[in-house]
Design a protein around this motif. Structure first.
Motif, PDB file in Angstrom:
ATOM      1  N   LEU B   6       0.349  -1.485   0.025  1.00  0.00           N
ATOM      2  CA  LEU B   6      -0.108  -0.253   0.374  1.00  0.00           C
ATOM      3  C   LEU B   6       0.890   1.744  -0.095  1.00  0.00           C
ATOM      4  O   LEU B   6       1.570   1.333   0.998  1.00  0.00           O
ATOM      5  N   PRO B   7       0.939   2.186  -0.653  1.00  0.00           N
ATOM      6  CA  PRO B   7       1.579   3.311  -1.269  1.00  0.00           C
ATOM      7  C   PRO B   7       0.958   4.035  -0.458  1.00  0.00           C
ATOM      8  O   PRO B   7      -0.173   4.695  -0.425  1.00  0.00           O
ATOM      9  N   THR B   8       1.506   4.997   1.029  1.00  0.00           N
ATOM     10  CA  THR B   8       1.046   6.273   1.316  1.00  0.00           C
ATOM     11  C   THR B   8       1.951   7.766   1.234  1.00  0.00           C
ATOM     12  O   THR B   8       0.806   8.187   1.617  1.00  0.00           O
ATOM     13  N   ALA B   9       3.294   7.208   0.129  1.00  0.00           N
ATOM     14  CA  ALA B   9       3.251   8.836  -0.224  1.00  0.00           C
ATOM     15  C   ALA B   9       2.656   9.202  -1.462  1.00  0.00           C
ATOM     16  O   ALA B   9       2.028   9.103  -1.688  1.00  0.00           O
ATOM     17  N   ARG B  10       1.967  10.724  -0.987  1.00  0.00           N
ATOM     18  CA  ARG B  10       1.435  11.613  -1.654  1.00  0.00           C
ATOM     19  C   ARG B  10       2.523  12.582  -2.772  1.00  0.00           C
ATOM     20  O   ARG B  10       2.986  13.176  -2.254  1.00  0.00           O
ATOM     21  N   GLN B  11       2.145  12.077  -4.304  1.00  0.00           N
ATOM     22  CA  GLN B  11       2.549  12.891  -4.743  1.00  0.00           C
ATOM     23  C   GLN B  11       2.173  15.120  -4.358  1.00  0.00           C
ATOM     24  O   GLN B  11       3.264  16.166  -4.998  1.00  0.00           O
TER      25      GLN B  11
END
Lengths: 63, 398
Positions: B6-11
């Motif tokens: 699950l990716p949690t970093a937002r661009q």
């Protein structure tokens, strides 16, 4: 259009009363759906269908 | 098969991670590897999310769950015996236990009751704005506005003395942080539970005109049950609306045309609140459910025991459900978003949250027509490290 409400599955989220207050209310004690009219006038039918879609527990249906 | 975690970093601070939205091109249900190695699922489509949340074949009980990302808090959420979750914490129950608790409370949160609360919410909002005006500028909008309004309202509704908030607000922060150590999270839940248990004892002796006193009087719940209910409502009432008010104001301040519409046209406010709920989706790590038996959702078989995480920010931007879904447009009818969930666990306090937001946003924007950020948008610290998304601080001036 005829509306049916099933208070045994209703969880009192209030989406129906929020969407079409002329047709749906909530009971004082349990917050479950109260049908104010089961055959709504035509101009409210679209809003009633929207309320059916928004109901999280499937407590209201139309036929 | 690719190993998706699950990716949690937002661009970009207001948009879900690009990796998640890109997944929608391949479908709406994806294999995902959980933090403990469990092979479960990630849902990114609106219809599939509704289907999972409405299905009686999925459980919300912690012992069936797997942590979607490596964090002490999420791991503990799946191990109630370690965290000693008080028995009345009905969010993590299935029917019929859940039904019993929910039934006792739904009457307290109806559309009509929340309507009756509006004058009091207006008073509380006005008092916070007075204090903010006296204190600044510049001020931190979270401390002066976003946190105190929902906090005062839920304290008053439950019957929690607002003057006692320092400790349970600190405990709530520890519980909500994804970076908290396990021991600290256990201690924070112990502390907040002990506080509520003590408050229940006090209210047994001296009942007031509040929800906890009413529940005590109904005689249906033990003190332990009442403690769990109180902990759940206090935490939920604090974190969620506070972050909607903070992040929503940030979104409006960085989209001046949207801000002007919310400030100048009262007929926009109801839709505007729904659109902010949809576009911002502060519930960014779930909800999760685990299959109790094999279930087919949109042609995919989810096997008994498998955990499903629903990526609400992506679901609420599903182009199959909302036109021009990536755009913030406070004039659109945004009803049907899943920010409050769906199915039997749909947020109990949602009508309270709506009432607070419908009053607070326009009151703020009209009191301070020149409201603007006191720092650059990039300098505003985002809550990527918390289980509820939002802003840690929002320095504003006027």
């Amino acid at each position: 259009m005829e509306i049916k409400a099933d208070t045994t599955v209703c969880i009192g989220a209030g989406m129906c009363a929020l969407t079409v207050p002329k047709v749906f209310d909530q009971s004082e004690d349990e917050g479950t759906v109260v049908l104010l009219q089961d055959e709504p006038p035509q101009e409210l039918e679209e809003a009633v269908r929207r309320a059916v879609t928004l109901c999280p527990s499937g407590a209201i249906s139309v036929s | 098969m690719s190993e998706l975690t699950l990716p949690t970093a937002r661009q970009r601070p207001l948009d879900p991670p690009d990796e998640v939205t890109a997944l929608r091109q391949q479908g709406t249900i994806h294999r995902m590897t959980y933090a403990d190695g469990h092979q479960g699922w990630l849902v990114t489509g609106h219809a599939a999310a509704r289907a999972v949340l409405a299905s009686p074949y999925f459980s919300n009980r912690p012992e069936h769950m797997h942590p979607p990302i490596p964090s002490a808090r999420m791991e503990l959420a799946t191990q109630p015996e370690k965290l000693r979750v008080p028995p009345g914490f009905f969010l993590r129950m299935d029917p019929p236990d859940h039904t019993r608790f929910r039934r006792l409370l739904t009457g307290q949160f109806t559309v009509r009751r929340m309507k009756m609360l509006e004058p009091r919410i207006e008073e509380i909002t006005g008092a916070c704005l007075d204090a903010m005006e006296a204190a600044g500028p510049p001020v931190d909008l979270v401390q002066e506005f976003a946190l105190p309004i929902p906090s005062l309202v839920i304290c008053e509704l439950l019957g929690v003395p607002y003057g006692e908030r320092a400790q349970f607000q600190a405990d709530t922060k520890v519980l909500a942080s994804l970076e908290s150590k396990a021991d600290d999270a256990i201690a924070a839940l112990g502390s907040i539970s002990a506080y509520l248990y003590g408050l229940v004892q006090r209210k047994r002796k001296e009942p007031g005109d509040d929800l906890l006193s009413g529940l005590i009087e109904s005689g249906e719940l033990s003190d332990e049950d009442l403690t769990g209910v109180g902990v759940l409502l206090l935490i939920a009432g604090h974190e969620t609306t506070a972050n909607m008010l903070g992040l929503g104001t940030y979104a409006l301040l960085t989209n001046p045309d949207q801000l002007a519409a919310m400030r100048d046209d009262p007929s926009v406010v109801d839709n505007g609140v729904e659109e902010l709920l949809r576009h911002l989706t502060i519930i960014h790590l779930g909800p999760m459910r685990s299959a109790l038996e094999d279930v087919e959702i949109e042609g995919v078989t989810i096997k008994a025991g498998e955990t499903v995480s629903i990526h609400l920010p992506a679901v609420n931007r599903d182009p199959a459900r909302f036109d021009d879904a990536e755009r913030l447009d406070v004039t659109r009818p945004a009803g049907g978003h899943l920010t409050f969930g769906h199915g039997i666990h749909q947020c109990l306090g949602q009508q309270l949250a709506r009432a607070e937001m419908r009053i607070a946003y326009p009151a703020l924007l009209r009191r301070f027509p020149g409201l603007r950020l006191a720092v650059t948008p990039e300098e505003v610290p985002m809550r990527s490290d918390m289980s509820i998304y939002g802003v840690h601080r929002l320095p504003v001036t006027w």
